[in-house]
Design a protein around this motif. Structure first.
Motif, PDB file in Angstrom:
ATOM      1  N   ALA A 247      47.415   4.300  32.897  1.00 44.10           N
ATOM      2  CA  ALA A 247      48.876   4.051  33.791  1.00 44.10           C
ATOM      3  C   ALA A 247      49.503   2.986  32.829  1.00 44.10           C
ATOM      4  N   ASN A 248      50.973   3.241  32.986  1.00 42.59           N
ATOM      5  CA  ASN A 248      51.846   2.213  32.480  1.00 42.59           C
ATOM      6  C   ASN A 248      52.490   1.511  33.725  1.00 42.59           C
ATOM      7  N   GLU A 249      52.605   0.245  33.733  1.00 41.87           N
ATOM      8  CA  GLU A 249      53.006  -0.561  34.830  1.00 41.87           C
ATOM      9  C   GLU A 249      54.004  -1.702  34.621  1.00 41.87           C
ATOM     10  N   THR A 250      54.729  -1.909  35.244  1.00 40.55           N
ATOM     11  CA  THR A 250      55.823  -2.978  35.310  1.00 40.55           C
ATOM     12  C   THR A 250      56.105  -3.585  36.674  1.00 40.55           C
ATOM     13  N   ALA A 251      56.154  -5.013  36.619  1.00 41.29           N
ATOM     14  CA  ALA A 251      56.461  -5.538  37.918  1.00 41.29           C
ATOM     15  C   ALA A 251      57.669  -6.533  37.951  1.00 41.29           C
ATOM     16  N   GLY A 252      58.456  -6.451  38.962  1.00 42.05           N
ATOM     17  CA  GLY A 252      59.575  -7.574  38.862  1.00 42.05           C
ATOM     18  C   GLY A 252      60.659  -7.094  39.602  1.00 42.05           C
ATOM     19  N   TYR A 253      62.039  -7.279  39.510  1.00 41.90           N
ATOM     20  CA  TYR A 253      63.037  -6.691  40.114  1.00 41.90           C
ATOM     21  C   TYR A 253      63.475  -5.179  39.992  1.00 41.90           C
ATOM     22  N   SER A 254      63.008  -4.810  38.712  1.00 43.88           N
ATOM     23  CA  SER A 254      62.564  -3.490  38.412  1.00 43.88           C
ATOM     24  C   SER A 254      61.131  -3.291  38.096  1.00 43.88           C
ATOM     25  N   PHE A 255      60.578  -2.212  38.886  1.00 45.16           N
ATOM     26  CA  PHE A 255      59.172  -2.168  38.697  1.00 45.16           C
ATOM     27  C   PHE A 255      58.814  -0.674  38.807  1.00 45.16           C
ATOM     28  N   SER A 256      57.715  -0.436  37.973  1.00 43.51           N
ATOM     29  CA  SER A 256      57.282   1.005  37.837  1.00 43.51           C
ATOM     30  C   SER A 256      55.757   1.312  37.524  1.00 43.51           C
ATOM     31  N   VAL A 257      55.373   2.472  37.749  1.00 49.07           N
ATOM     32  CA  VAL A 257      54.064   2.668  37.458  1.00 49.07           C
ATOM     33  C   VAL A 257      54.399   4.472  36.942  1.00 49.07           C
ATOM     34  N   THR A 258      53.544   4.922  35.903  1.00 48.08           N
ATOM     35  CA  THR A 258      53.163   6.321  35.703  1.00 48.08           C
ATOM     36  C   THR A 258      51.869   6.602  35.636  1.00 48.08           C
ATOM     37  N   VAL A 259      51.556   7.465  36.153  1.00 48.63           N
ATOM     38  CA  VAL A 259      49.954   8.129  36.361  1.00 48.63           C
ATOM     39  C   VAL A 259      49.910   9.439  36.111  1.00 48.63           C
ATOM     40  N   LEU A 260      48.760   9.994  36.014  1.00 50.33           N
ATOM     41  CA  LEU A 260      48.338  11.361  36.174  1.00 50.33           C
ATOM     42  C   LEU A 260      48.277  11.431  37.633  1.00 50.33           C
ATOM     43  N   LYS A 261      48.386  12.610  37.983  1.00 54.31           N
ATOM     44  CA  LYS A 261      48.406  12.916  39.487  1.00 54.31           C
ATOM     45  C   LYS A 261      47.264  12.681  40.271  1.00 54.31           C
ATOM     46  N   PRO A 262      46.030  12.834  39.649  1.00 57.15           N
ATOM     47  CA  PRO A 262      44.601  12.353  40.462  1.00 57.15           C
ATOM     48  C   PRO A 262      44.688  10.826  40.683  1.00 57.15           C
ATOM     49  N   ASP A 263      45.476  10.000  39.610  1.00 59.39           N
ATOM     50  CA  ASP A 263      45.349   8.786  39.991  1.00 59.39           C
ATOM     51  C   ASP A 263      46.503   7.967  40.464  1.00 59.39           C
ATOM     52  N   PHE A 264      47.153   8.617  41.265  1.00 60.96           N
ATOM     53  CA  PHE A 264      48.341   8.327  41.936  1.00 60.96           C
ATOM     54  C   PHE A 264      48.227   7.109  42.959  1.00 60.96           C
ATOM     55  N   SER A 265      47.306   7.421  44.014  1.00 64.90           N
ATOM     56  CA  SER A 265      47.094   6.194  44.894  1.00 64.90           C
ATOM     57  C   SER A 265      46.436   4.751  44.091  1.00 64.90           C
TER      58      SER A 265
END
Length: 896
Positions: A561-579
Motif C-alpha cells: 500500500a501507498n499511504e499519506t496522512a495530513g490535511y490531504s490524505f490517501s491510501v491505494t491498495v489491492l482490492k483484498p487489502d482494502f479494509s
C-alpha cells in the motif's frame, strides 16, 4: 505542447517542494492469446501497432513513438531531434501549423510531445469518438513534415526560450553535468535539449534531411490505449498508415562505455535547501542485471532502510535512492539527501556513502527485497487506472527499452532473488563507479519595486483569423456535444459529519482512497504559532499510537500500500487489502504518534528549512505577489519564521491536530473495484467513531478589495531567463455568474496552444516565450486572474504589451465565432478527458465537495458554456478585468 523533455533525475524535486528496437518486416497480426482486449501487429510497411482496450472512461490516448532521439543527432547539433519534434507542430503533410493547432484544440487540448535519448514521442488524449481524427493527424506527420525555413525561423525563438528555462533550473544543470561526466565519450553524454548556439546554426533544410533520414514507418511504434474496439481501431490504422512507404534508417550510434572517472563537484543553486548526491553508473535496460538493479533501488529507498533513517535521526530533511536515465546500455542509480541551506553536505555525503557501501558489503535485508517485488506487482495493476499513463508505460517499455510488453520487466523482477540483488549491489555500488555533487543554495536579494516594463508593443491587431480545417477533421470537429450524463457516484454523510463519495470502477482490482480536510492555516493558526501546521505535517511520518515508524511502514509494505496522512490524505491498495489499508490510514490520520523525540528533530529541521526558504528566489517571488495582491493584515500573509517555530510546543501541535483535523471538515472519495455499500461500511468501521471536539473553526477567508497596481523585481543569480507573473484580484467569487463566461474567455486566450491568442501571439508569431499560462482561480469568497510566462530580459515589456493588448480586446471586442466555437469545444471535451484517470476524477470530486459545488457541476457547466454568447464573454471581461490593476513580479535578471 511541445516539447516536454522527460529528464529522469528531475523527479527528485518532487520530494521537496522538488533501446535499439528493430521493427520486423512483413505483416503478422499477433493478438495476445486469450486476450481480445489487446492487439499487436506489424504493418506491411514495418510500423508496429499496439492497441489496448481500457474502459475506464470514453477516452483514448494515441502515442506515436519514433526510434530516434538525442543519440542520433549530428555532431555539433545536439538538439536536432528536439527541434524536429517542435517542427512537427509547424506543418505536416496536408496540415498547416494553424490547422494542427486548431485540430488539437478542438480535440480538447491534451496533446504534447517529448524527446528522449533514444525515442521521440507524440501523444494526444482525446474523446474515444475522435480517435480517427487523432490518427489522421499522426499519419499526416508520418507522411511528411514541412520543416520550412520560415516556420523554423519563428519556432527557433520558442525552443531557445525552453533552453533558457532549463538552464535556469539547478537540477537540470546538475543532470547535464552528471551525464557529461558519467557517460563521457558516448551519445549519452549530452541530452536531447540542445543549445542556443546549435539552434542558431540549424536550418529548415537540415531539419528536413534529419526527418527524411530517421522518420520512417519501420522506425515507428504506435500505441493506442482507451475505450476502443481493438479490431475496429486496427482497421483504421491499416487504412491511414498502411500505404505510407517505408525506407531504411541508418544504424544507430554505437555506445562504448568507458570506466567512470570518479569526481566531485559543487554547483550554485536557487533552491531553498542543499542537495547532496552520490550517483553510480547502473546497468542499462538491456542488461540481465537491470531487474535486480530496480529492486535494489527500491530496497535502498525504503523508509525502513538506513538511507531514509538519516531523516528521523535529524541528519537530513529528506533522503532517497532512485534509478534514473534508463538507457539501453546504462542507467544512473543515485542517493540524494536534502539538507538545510547551511547544512554540512560533506558530512551527509560521507554518511550516505557509508550506508550504501555497508549494504554492498553485507547485503540487503531479504524482507525488503520481498516488499519491493510485491510493490512492483501492485504498481502494475495501478497503471491500468490511467489511460494516458498506461499508454506511456507501454510506449516506454516497447520503444525505449526494447521489450515485448511492460509485463516482461515485471516478470523479470519477480524472478529476482536476494542473492542477485546483493551481487548487483557489490558490483555497482562502489566509490570507483560514482560521482558526487552538491547543489548549494545562493540567497536572493530582497525584492525591489520597479516599473512595469509595458507598452513597447501596444498596438491594435485583429483576433486570430479563422482556420479552415482539413476535410477529414472538419466534419467531426464542427460538432459540439454536451455530455448527456455525469459520472455515477454515491454521496453520503456519516453521523459524525464525515462525507463519503464512492465511485465504482472495475478497470483493475485496486481501490484508491483520497481525503481532504478543509482548512485555512491563516485563520486557524493561534497567534504567534505560525508554522505549527508544518510541524504537524512532518510528524505524520513517525508512526501511530499503536505502531511505531518502522512497524507502520512494514504494515504498509505487507499489503503493498501507498499511504499519506495530513490535511490531504490517501491510501491505494489491492482490492483484498482494502479494509486493512483503510485501517492503517485511519490510525495514522486520527492517532499519529507525535513522539517527543521526533518533535525535537522536526522542530529544528523545520526552522532550518524555513530560514533558507525565506531567502530563496522562489519564496520571495510568491511573497512579493501575495503582498501586492492582498491587504496588509490579511490572514493569508501570515508566514512561519524560525522565531515563530521556536515558540511552538508539542502540546501546541497536539492541540492543533485535535482542533483542525475533524470529521465535520473532511471528505473522503473512494474509487475502484468496490460497491458503494461495502466502501461506506469499511470507511465507517475505521473512521465512524472519530468525533470533533469544540466548535468548528472558520476556514473561509473574507472577500478582499481590488489590489493597486505594482511591479516588483526579485533577483535570481542562477536564472538566465526571466519568469514573469501578472496577476490581479477580481471582484467576484466561484459562484458569481461571471465565472463561466470568464472561464470560456480564458480558453480563447489559452489552453489550445497556437490556436489560442496568447500562444499564437507570444510564441508562434513573436517567438518571445516557450510557455504562457493563463488561469482564473476562484474560491467561495475570492478570485484572481493571472498570466505567467518566461522570456529573455529584453522581451519582458514586449510580451506584457501583447498580453495587455489581448486582454483589452477581450474587454472591448466580441470574440470571433470560430474562437468561441473552439473554446467551447476545448471546455466540453475537457469534461470528458478529466475522467481519463482515477486520480483526476478523485481530485475533481474533492475540489467540488470542498467548494460546496454539486458533484455533477461539470455537467451543469457544460450546458452553461454551450449557451454562452460572444457579447456575454466580452461583458464579463469588461466587468472583471481592470486594465490598470496588474501586479507584475519578475524573477531573474533585471528586465531591460
Amino acid at each position: 505542447m511541445p516539447s516536454k523533455l522527460r529528464l529522469g533525475l528531475a523527479r527528485v524535486l518532487l520530494l521537496w517542494g522538488a533501446a535499439g528496437l528493430a521493427a520486423a518486416q512483413g505483416a503478422h497480426p499477433a493478438a495476445a492469446a486469450g486476450n481480445a482486449d489487446r492487439i499487436q501487429e506489424t504493418l506491411a510497411n514495418g510500423m508496429r501497432v499496439i492497441i489496448l482496450r481500457n474502459a475506464l472512461a470514453p477516452v483514448v490516448t494515441v502515442e506515436m513513438n519514433f526510434l530516434v532521439g538525442g543519440n542520433e543527432t549530428p555532431p555539433g547539433f545536439p538538439g536536432m531531434a528536439h527541434a524536429q519534434e517542435h517542427m512537427a507542430f509547424r506543418g505536416c503533410s496536408g496540415m498547416s501549423a494553424d490547422q494542427t493547432a486548431a485540430i488539437y484544440a478542438e480535440l480538447g487540448g491534451q496533446n504534447n510531445a517529448d524527446t528522449q535519448q533514444n525515442i521521440t514521442q507524440y501523444f494526444a488524449t482525446v474523446p474515444a469518438a475522435d480517435l480517427e481524427v487523432a490518427l489522421e493527424a499522426q499519419a499526416a506527420c508520418l507522411a511528411g513534415i514541412e520543416d520550412s525555413n520560415s516556420e523554423w525561423a519563428q519556432e527557433r525563438g520558442a525552443i531557445e526560450q525552453e533552453v533558457a528555462r532549463d538552464l535556469s533550473n539547478p537540477t537540470y544543470k546538475f543532470i547535464d553535468r552528471l551525464n557529461r561526466d558519467m557517460f563521457a565519450g558516448t551519445p549519452y553524454a549530452h541530452d536531447a535539449l540542445g543549445t542556443k548556439a546549435s539552434f542558431d546554426a540549424t536550418t529548415g533544410d537540415m531539419l528536413k534531411s534529419f526527418y527524411r533520414t530517421w522518420y520512417a514507418p519501420g522506425a515507428a511504434i504506435l500505441v493506442i490505449v482507451g475505450d476502443v474496439d481493438p479490431t475496429a481501431a486496427l482497421d483504421k490504422v491499416r487504412r491511414l498508415f498502411g500505404a505510407i512507404p517505408n525506407h531504411s534508417t541508418p544504424a544507430r550510434p554505437a555506445v562504448e562505455l568507458k570506466p567512470v572517472k570518479s569526481e566531485s563537484f559543487t554547483l550554485d543553486s536557487n533552491l531553498p535547501y542543499t542537495l547532496a548526491f552520490i550517483a553510480y553508473r547502473f546497468p542499462g535496460t538491456s542488461s540481465a542485471d537491470f531487474a535486480a538493479a530496480e529492486v535494489l533501488a527500491d530496497v535502498l529507498s525504503s523508509q525502513r532502510a538506513d538511507l531514509y533513517g538519516m531523516v528521523p535521526a535529524g541528519h537530513a530533511l529528506a533522503a532517497e535512492f532512485g534509478l534514473a536515465e534508463p538507457y539501453e546500455k546504462a542507467s544512473v542509480g543515485y542517493a540524494v539527501t536534502a539538507l538545510p541551506a547551511a547544512g554540512d553536505a560533506k558530512a551527509a555525503l560521507a554518511e550516505m556513502r557509508k550506508i550504501v557501501e555497508s549494504y554492498a558489503e553485507h547485503g540487503v535485508p531479504e524482507e525488503l527485497v520481498t516488499a519491493a517485488k510485491r510493490r512492483e506487482v501492485a504498481d502494475a495493476e495501478f497503471e491500468r487506472n490511467s489511460i494516458p499513463g498506461l499508454a506511456n508505460v507501454w510506449s516506454n517499455a516497447i520503444a525505449a527499452e526494447g521489450r515485448a510488453s511492460p509485463d516482461e520487466d515485471v516478470e523479470a523482477i519477480q524472478r529476482v532473488t536476494p542473492a542477485e540483488v546483493n551481487r548487483v549491489a557489490r558490483r555497482y555500488l562502489s566509490a570507483a563507479n560514482s560521482i558526487t555533487a552538491t547543489l548549494r543554495p545562493v540567497p536572493s536579494g530582497q525584492p525591489v519595486a520597479t516599473k512595469g516594463f509595458g507598452g513597447a508593443e501596444q498596438v491594435t491587431a485583429a483576433p486570430t483569423a479563422p482556420v479552415q480545417l482539413p476535410s477529414w477533421a472538419s466534419a467531426d470537429l464542427t460538432r459540439l456535444e454536451v455530455p448527456s450524463e455525469s459520472m455515477q457516484v454515491s454521496d453520503s454523510t456519516l453521523p459524525n459529519g464525515l462525507r463519503i463519495i464512492v465511485r465504482t470502477d472495475r478497470t483493475s482490482p485496486t481501490i484508491s482512497v483520497s481525503g481532504s480536510v478543509k482548512h485555512d492555516f491563516g485563520l486557524e493558526t493561534p497567534p504567534g504559532k505560525e508554522g505549527v501546521s508544518d510541524l504537524l505535517g512532518s510528524l505524520f511520518s513517525y508512526g501511530t499510537q499503536t505502531l511505531d515508524r518502522l512497524a507502520f511502514s512494514k504494515a504498509l509494505d505487507d499489503i503493498a500500500a501507498n499511504e499519506t496522512a495530513g490535511y490531504s490524505f490517501s491510501v491505494t491498495v489491492l482490492k483484498p487489502d482494502f479494509s486493512r489499508g483503510v485501517e492503517l490510514l485511519a490510525d495514522n490520520e486520527l492517532r499519529p504518534a507525535l513522539p517527543e523525540a521526533a518533535f525535537t528533530v522536526v522542530k529544528r529541521q523545520t526552522a532550518e528549512f524555513v530560514a533558507g526558504n525565506l531567502q530563496s528566489p522562489e519564496y520571495r517571488t510568491h511573497r512579493a505577489l501575495d503582498v501586492a495582491l492582498l491587504p496588509p493584515a490579511d490572514p493569508a500573509l501570515r508566514q512561519a519564521t524560525p522565531d515563530s517555530i521556536a515558540r511552538v510546543t508539542l502540546a501546541d501541535v497536539k492541540a492543533f491536530h485535535g482542533a483542525t483535523i475533524r470529521p465535520d471538515l473532511t471528505t473522503i472519495v473512494v474509487i475502484g473495484d468496490i460497491g458503494a455499500e461495502e466502501a461506506r461500511a469499511v470507511i465507517g468501521r475505521w473512521f465512524g467513531a472519530w468525533s470533533a471536539a469544540g466548535s468548528r473553526p472558520d476556514t473561509t477567508p473574507v472577500p478582499v478589495p481590488p489590489n493597486a497596481p505594482a511591479a516588483v523585481a526579485v533577483a535570481d543569480a542562477e536564472a538566465v531567463q526571466d519568469t514573469v507573473d501578472l496577476a490581479e484580484q477580481l471582484k467576484l467569487n466561484r459562484f458569481d455568474p461571471d465565472f463561466y463566461p470568464l472561464e470560456l474567455g480564458t480558453h480563447v486566450l489559452g489552453g489550445g496552444f497556437y490556436a489560442t491568442r496568447l500562444y499564437h501571439d507570444l510564441r508562434q508569431v513573436a517567438g518571445y516565450v516557450y510557455t504562457v499560462d493563463v488561469h482564473l482561480d476562484a474560491s467561495k469568497t475570492r478570485a484572481d486572474y493571472a498570466v505567467t510566462y518566461g522570456c529573455d530580459p529584453d522581451n519582458v515589456g514586449k510580451a506584457r504589451a501583447l498580453i495587455e493588448r489581448d486582454l483589452d480586446q477581450m474587454r472591448t471586442q466580441d470574440v470571433s465565432e470560430g474562437e468561441l466555437h473552439q473554446a467551447k469545444a476545448l471546455l466540453l471535451r475537457e469534461i470528458v478527458l478529466n475522467e481519463s484517470s482515477e486520480e483526476t476524477v478523485a481530485h475533481g470530486l474533492l475540489a467540488r465537495a470542498e467548494l460546496g459545488l454539486p458533484l455533477d457541476e461539470p455537467l451543469i457547466a457544460s450546458r452553461k458554456f454551450y449557451a454562452l454568447t460572444a457579447p456575454e464573454v466580452r461583458a464579463a471581461f469588461a466587468r472583471a478585468i481592470r486594465p490598470h490593476g496588474w501586479v507584475q513580479v519578475v524573477r531573474g535578471p533585471a528586465p531591460h
